[in-house]
Write a protein that holds these residues in place. Structure first.
Motif, PDB file in Angstrom:
ATOM      1  N   TYR A  31       0.801  -1.194  -0.077  1.00  0.00           N
ATOM      2  CA  TYR A  31      -0.040   0.101  -0.031  1.00  0.00           C
ATOM      3  C   TYR A  31       0.948   1.320   0.067  1.00  0.00           C
ATOM      4  CZ  TYR A  31      -3.069   3.654   1.663  1.00  0.00           C
ATOM      5  OH  TYR A  31      -3.594   4.945   1.743  1.00  0.00           O
ATOM      6  N   LEU A  32       1.983   1.274   0.808  1.00  0.00           N
ATOM      7  CA  LEU A  32       2.671   2.573   0.923  1.00  0.00           C
ATOM      8  C   LEU A  32       3.473   2.618  -0.357  1.00  0.00           C
ATOM      9  CD1 LEU A  32       4.041   1.957   4.674  1.00  0.00           C
ATOM     10  CD2 LEU A  32       2.457   4.001   3.893  1.00  0.00           C
ATOM     11  N   SER A  35       0.268   2.016  -3.751  1.00  0.00           N
ATOM     12  CA  SER A  35      -0.958   2.902  -3.428  1.00  0.00           C
ATOM     13  C   SER A  35      -0.757   4.127  -3.110  1.00  0.00           C
ATOM     14  CB  SER A  35      -2.008   2.202  -3.033  1.00  0.00           C
ATOM     15  OG  SER A  35      -2.462   0.881  -3.224  1.00  0.00           O
ATOM     16  N   TYR A  36      -0.034   4.337  -2.102  1.00  0.00           N
ATOM     17  CA  TYR A  36       0.279   5.665  -1.500  1.00  0.00           C
ATOM     18  C   TYR A  36       1.332   6.200  -2.068  1.00  0.00           C
ATOM     19  CZ  TYR A  36       0.477   9.015   2.271  1.00  0.00           C
ATOM     20  OH  TYR A  36       0.400  10.229   2.985  1.00  0.00           O
ATOM     21  N   ILE A 150       0.720   9.361   7.060  1.00  0.00           N
ATOM     22  CA  ILE A 150       2.121   8.803   6.575  1.00  0.00           C
ATOM     23  C   ILE A 150       3.141   8.497   7.673  1.00  0.00           C
ATOM     24  CG2 ILE A 150       3.567  10.838   6.078  1.00  0.00           C
ATOM     25  CD1 ILE A 150       3.865   7.589   4.071  1.00  0.00           C
ATOM     26  N   TYR A 153       1.270   5.258   9.401  1.00  0.00           N
ATOM     27  CA  TYR A 153       1.585   4.221   8.537  1.00  0.00           C
ATOM     28  C   TYR A 153       2.839   3.617   8.700  1.00  0.00           C
ATOM     29  CZ  TYR A 153      -2.556   5.400   5.949  1.00  0.00           C
ATOM     30  OH  TYR A 153      -3.949   5.556   5.208  1.00  0.00           O
TER      31      TYR A 153
END
Length: 229
Positions: A31-32, A35-36, A150, A153
């Motif tokens: 994801y990081l 997607s992020y 962030i 995360y």
């Protein structure tokens, strides 16, 4: 009989914890990084090892969950080479972990072994980060100003990585380095399936064949181990 049953359930619990935390880290990493859009894998890994160092120290020195164990106080070249090699190669790392966790001469517990391994990894990763991911600290700070999530995360991802590494060592200690490698291969297949369900990634026929062979290999290993007993 009861102690054997309890030991079996304890091992199953360790493997389940290792699987869940490992897959959680893989999915959060994806994801990081994808997607992020946080495209700094070396810094991310360095955060993992920093968390392993700090949380191991807190668990041992502050919470006193296990006693602090020391190695030889003088420099030993063989020990240094083994520690570097354990950080560099996954398979060799698993074998060395098994030796350090079970040999009569050392017999380190899992938290102490992680405490000594993680800082060495941080040193190497910090050098690689500064060379290969230039200005990553400034970029991360800028990202945090735009979206403070962030930071959470990265903190959660790093803490989860601590449990991944700790359960990795515990599984090695209570099974074997070979079993860990087989479980790791199976974990890859499971992680892919979960990733497909969450991120809707396309899968080729070649990939499906590879995953099927992996699962078959795990099943055959399990049967061979049962027969050997």
């Amino acid at each position: 009989m009861a102690s054997a049953s309890n030991g079996r359930f304890f091992t199953i619990g360790l493997v389940a914890s290792w699987y869940s935390s490992n897959i959680g880290v893989l999915l959060l990493n994806k994801y990081l990084l994808s997607s992020y859009g946080f495209k700094y894998p070396i810094l991310l890994t360095m955060c993992h090892m920093t968390a392993c160092s700090l949380l191991s120290y807190l668990a041992i020195a502050w919470m006193r969950m296990v006693p602090m164990q020391t190695g030889e106080p003088s420099f030993h070249l063989f020990g240094f080479i083994m520690c570097v090699a354990a950080t560099a190669a996954r398979a060799l790392k698993s074998v060395l972990q098994g030796i350090l966790l079970s040999s009569e001469g050392e017999k380190l517990n899992s938290m102490n072994l992680l405490l000594y391994m993680a800082p060495i990894a941080v040193v190497f990763l910090l050098s690689a980060t500064l060379i290969m991911e230039k200005n990553v600290v400034g970029i991360t700070i800028a990202l945090a100003r735009d979206d403070f999530r962030i930071v959470w995360y990265l903190l959660f991802n790093s803490a989860l990585a601590y449990f991944v590494n700790l359960t990795n060592l515990l599984v090695t200690k209570h099974t074997s380095a070979l079993t860990l490698q087989v479980l790791g291969n199976a974990k890859g297949a499971v992680a892919v399936v979960v990733s497909i369900l969450i991120f809707k990634n396309p899968v080729s026929m070649t990939g499906m064949l590879g995953y099927s062979l992996t699962v078959c290999g795990v099943i055959l290993y399990s049967e061979a181990k049962k027969r050997s007993k």
